[in-house]
Design a protein around this motif. Structure first.
Motif, PDB file in Angstrom:
ATOM      1  N   ILE A 183       0.857  -1.204   0.000  1.00 23.39           N
ATOM      2  CA  ILE A 183       0.000   0.000   0.000  1.00 23.39           C
ATOM      3  C   ILE A 183       0.893   1.256   0.000  1.00 23.39           C
ATOM      4  N   TYR A 184       1.886   1.267   0.871  1.00 24.19           N
ATOM      5  CA  TYR A 184       2.753   2.439   1.039  1.00 24.19           C
ATOM      6  C   TYR A 184       3.511   2.778  -0.238  1.00 24.19           C
ATOM      7  N   GLU A 219       1.365   3.902  -3.248  1.00 26.16           N
ATOM      8  CA  GLU A 219       0.966   5.307  -3.102  1.00 26.16           C
ATOM      9  C   GLU A 219       2.161   6.229  -3.390  1.00 26.16           C
ATOM     10  N   GLU A 222      -6.888  -4.202  -8.941  1.00 27.62           N
ATOM     11  CA  GLU A 222      -6.578  -5.364  -8.111  1.00 27.62           C
ATOM     12  C   GLU A 222      -7.502  -5.368  -6.904  1.00 27.62           C
ATOM     13  N   GLY A 223      -7.362  -6.395  -6.089  1.00 30.66           N
ATOM     14  CA  GLY A 223      -8.144  -6.474  -4.859  1.00 30.66           C
ATOM     15  C   GLY A 223      -7.712  -5.375  -3.894  1.00 30.66           C
ATOM     16  N   LYS A 224      -8.580  -5.006  -2.979  1.00 32.84           N
ATOM     17  CA  LYS A 224      -8.292  -3.919  -2.050  1.00 32.84           C
ATOM     18  C   LYS A 224      -7.357  -4.393  -0.942  1.00 32.84           C
ATOM     19  N   ILE A 234      -6.309  -2.810   1.539  1.00 31.70           N
ATOM     20  CA  ILE A 234      -6.794  -2.357   2.861  1.00 31.70           C
ATOM     21  C   ILE A 234      -7.834  -3.351   3.395  1.00 31.70           C
ATOM     22  N   ILE A 264      -7.563  -5.543   6.810  1.00 27.35           N
ATOM     23  CA  ILE A 264      -8.588  -5.572   7.875  1.00 27.35           C
ATOM     24  C   ILE A 264      -8.978  -7.002   8.188  1.00 27.35           C
ATOM     25  N   PHE A 280      -8.240  -9.077  11.808  1.00 22.20           N
ATOM     26  CA  PHE A 280      -9.259  -9.720  12.646  1.00 22.20           C
ATOM     27  C   PHE A 280      -8.936 -11.205  12.858  1.00 22.20           C
ATOM     28  N   MET A 322       5.172   7.741   5.868  1.00 25.46           N
ATOM     29  CA  MET A 322       4.173   7.215   6.805  1.00 25.46           C
ATOM     30  C   MET A 322       2.898   8.058   6.771  1.00 25.46           C
ATOM     31  N   ASN A 361       1.897   9.778   4.290  1.00 26.67           N
ATOM     32  CA  ASN A 361       1.234   9.473   3.012  1.00 26.67           C
ATOM     33  C   ASN A 361       0.380   8.230   3.129  1.00 26.67           C
ATOM     34  N   LEU A 362       0.908   7.232   3.853  1.00 27.72           N
ATOM     35  CA  LEU A 362       0.203   5.962   4.021  1.00 27.72           C
ATOM     36  C   LEU A 362      -1.118   6.201   4.727  1.00 27.72           C
ATOM     37  N   GLN A 392      -3.545   8.036   2.541  1.00 31.02           N
ATOM     38  CA  GLN A 392      -4.093   7.142   1.520  1.00 31.02           C
ATOM     39  C   GLN A 392      -5.194   6.276   2.098  1.00 31.02           C
ATOM     40  N   ILE A 393      -4.927   5.752   3.294  1.00 31.41           N
ATOM     41  CA  ILE A 393      -5.925   4.895   3.958  1.00 31.41           C
ATOM     42  C   ILE A 393      -7.172   5.720   4.288  1.00 31.41           C
ATOM     43  N   GLU A 432      -9.183   6.384   1.173  1.00 27.97           N
ATOM     44  CA  GLU A 432      -9.877   5.157   0.749  1.00 27.97           C
ATOM     45  C   GLU A 432     -11.102   4.909   1.621  1.00 27.97           C
ATOM     46  N   PHE A 433     -10.966   5.125   2.942  1.00 29.64           N
ATOM     47  CA  PHE A 433     -12.075   4.940   3.869  1.00 29.64           C
ATOM     48  C   PHE A 433     -13.196   5.924   3.578  1.00 29.64           C
ATOM     49  N   HIS A 453     -15.133   4.931   0.381  1.00 25.09           N
ATOM     50  CA  HIS A 453     -16.019   3.769   0.487  1.00 25.09           C
ATOM     51  C   HIS A 453     -16.352   3.516   1.942  1.00 25.09           C
ATOM     52  N   TYR A 482     -16.401  -0.243   4.063  1.00 24.45           N
ATOM     53  CA  TYR A 482     -15.410  -0.617   5.085  1.00 24.45           C
ATOM     54  C   TYR A 482     -16.038  -0.722   6.464  1.00 24.45           C
ATOM     55  N   LEU A 520     -17.470  -4.138   6.634  1.00 22.30           N
ATOM     56  CA  LEU A 520     -16.434  -5.155   6.828  1.00 22.30           C
ATOM     57  C   LEU A 520     -15.940  -5.171   8.277  1.00 22.30           C
ATOM     58  N   ILE A 521     -15.695  -3.990   8.820  1.00 19.84           N
ATOM     59  CA  ILE A 521     -15.208  -3.895  10.206  1.00 19.84           C
ATOM     60  C   ILE A 521     -16.273  -4.384  11.187  1.00 19.84           C
ATOM     61  N   HIS A 581     -18.086  -5.248  -3.554  1.00 18.26           N
ATOM     62  CA  HIS A 581     -17.355  -3.977  -3.560  1.00 18.26           C
ATOM     63  C   HIS A 581     -16.821  -3.654  -4.960  1.00 18.26           C
ATOM     64  N   HIS A 582     -16.249  -4.645  -5.622  1.00 25.08           N
ATOM     65  CA  HIS A 582     -15.675  -4.409  -6.945  1.00 25.08           C
ATOM     66  C   HIS A 582     -16.747  -4.335  -8.031  1.00 25.08           C
ATOM     67  N   LYS A 599     -18.042  -0.848  -7.863  1.00 24.18           N
ATOM     68  CA  LYS A 599     -16.998   0.084  -8.304  1.00 24.18           C
ATOM     69  C   LYS A 599     -16.774  -0.020  -9.808  1.00 24.18           C
ATOM     70  N   ILE A 621      -9.483 -10.571  -9.571  1.00 24.06           N
ATOM     71  CA  ILE A 621      -9.737  -9.942  -8.265  1.00 24.06           C
ATOM     72  C   ILE A 621     -10.558 -10.885  -7.375  1.00 24.06           C
TER      73      ILE A 621
END
Lengths: 292, 93
Positions: free
Chosen positions: A254-255, A258, A266-268, A270, A274, A278, B1, B3-4, B7-8, B11-12, B15, B19, B22-23, B61-62, B65, B72
């Protein structure tokens, strides 16, 4: 050294050579992980078939005894003595639970823990019992007992002088189960009235099942023997390491994706992160069984 | 870091509902495991349900999208099954 560096770079960092996705996360590598997982599953199954009753754990009487006394010493109490008669009583209790298919302190026909103790020629003044099932590790068992007020009371009762253990595999309610029975007592002083001690708050329930003399429920219980069985600590730790490896691969992918501005279909990652996170936490829950 | 995390976060936000779903499923998965601690077969069923949900979530999800590809779907299925077979070793050896 250069080769190793290139290897890890190819495995974890998206670049032109791995089609801009960490090799560790490519579909072909995932397929390899799956083949290994399936192979391990069936290898374990085959090994289990060769034993009388398969389910192996990392629970030993020696370790349980050490951990119990460690808790008592922490609370300034005298260590308990290992007693063969109490261990035989614990073993017979475990066999009884398997043969009559119940998970409780009291049997379906009214058998009490004290019956097993007395049958093994131990005249007690105080006596107590802790039960556990389906734990993977000895320290998990003792930890769970210590976190439960009623079981903790048993372990830390100052009147007890002796303890016995049984760790037995068998089939309970149709599934392979490892039962741990811990029995406490102190010898009877004939001048003092006997007391049974099973904390009144302890829930007891008896599941009655039909056909407990059905072939499937026949007791083939035996004491756990770790000599030829696999080391479950290795199995468990390997799984944790594998999931951590996947999480690291996902984070790096991911890092760097970006950072390099890579756009991919591709598949997510993130979502994968997650999900595996879990699963990692669930491993810690699964290692614990239940106590009564 | 930084940036990471950005990015997350991006993305959250994009969508959020997906997410969150999923959580939430993950949290219910852990609660279910905790309730039925020691009941191996039930634990395995809960794991099977969560893995299945994860695969279905990926497909859904895909699909919405509009980047639905067989590759995938295979990715989600492979990860789901890897987890299932590995945990089966512990739950139902």
């Amino acid at each position: 050294m250069e080769k190793l560096k290139n290897f890890f770079y190819h495995l974890f960092i998206p670049n032109e050579k791995n089609n801009y996705k960490a090799k560790a996360l490519h579909t072909d590598f995932l397929f390899i992980y799956l083949i290994i997982a399936v192979f391990l599953t069936f290898s374990f199954k085959k090994i289990n078939v060769n034993n009388v009753l398969g389910f192996a754990t990392d629970i030993t009487v020696q370790k349980l005894f050490e951990l119990t006394n460690k808790e008592r010493q922490k609370n300034n109490l005298k260590s308990l003595n290992y007693n063969e008669n109490l261990s035989k009583a614990a073993y017979e209790k475990a066999l009884d639970m398997f043969s009559k298919n119940y998970w409780a302190h009291f049997g379906p026909n009214g058998e009490t823990p004290w019956d097993f103790i007395l049958k093994n020629n131990y005249q007690y003044e105080y006596a107590g019992e802790n039960l556990a099932k389906n734990f993977l590790f000895s320290n998990g068992v003792v930890s769970a007992w210590m976190n439960s007020p009623s079981h903790r009371e048993n372990i830390l009762k100052k009147e007890y002088t002796d303890v016995g253990f049984a760790v037995v595999n068998g089939i309970l309610n149709g599934e392979e189960t490892t039962l741990v029975v811990q029995m406490f007592a102190n010898p009877l002083n004939r001048n003092i009235k006997t007391n049974n001690y099973l904390n009144e708050n302890t829930k007891t329930f008896v599941k009655k099942y039909n056909n407990y003399d059905n072939q499937k429920n026949v007791v083939l219980a035996q004491t756990t023997n770790n000599k030829n069985l696999l080391n479950w600590q290795i199995v468990f730790n390997s799984q944790i390491l594998f999931f951590i490896f996947l999480i690291i691969a996902l984070i790096l992918d991911i890092y760097f994706a970006e950072k390099f501005g890579i756009i991919r279909i591709e598949g997510k990652n993130i979502a994968h992160f997650i999900f595996i996170f879990f699963i990692l936490i669930s491993l810690l829950i699964i290692s614990k069984g239940s106590i009564i | 870091m930084k940036n990471l995390f950005n990015q997350i976060k991006k993305e959250f936000k994009k969508h959020f509902f997906d997410y969150l779903l999923l959580i939430t499923a993950g949290v219910f998965f852990l609660i279910g495991l905790n309730i039925f601690k020691g009941e191996r077969i039930i634990e395995f069923i809960i794991l099977l349900a969560f893995s299945s949900f994860y695969i279905i979530w990926g497909i859904y999800h895909h699909l919405i999208k509009d980047v639905f590809r067989l590759k995938i779907v295979i990715e989600y299925i492979l990860i789901g099954f890897i987890v299932l077979f590995l945990l089966k070793i512990i739950l139902i050896p």
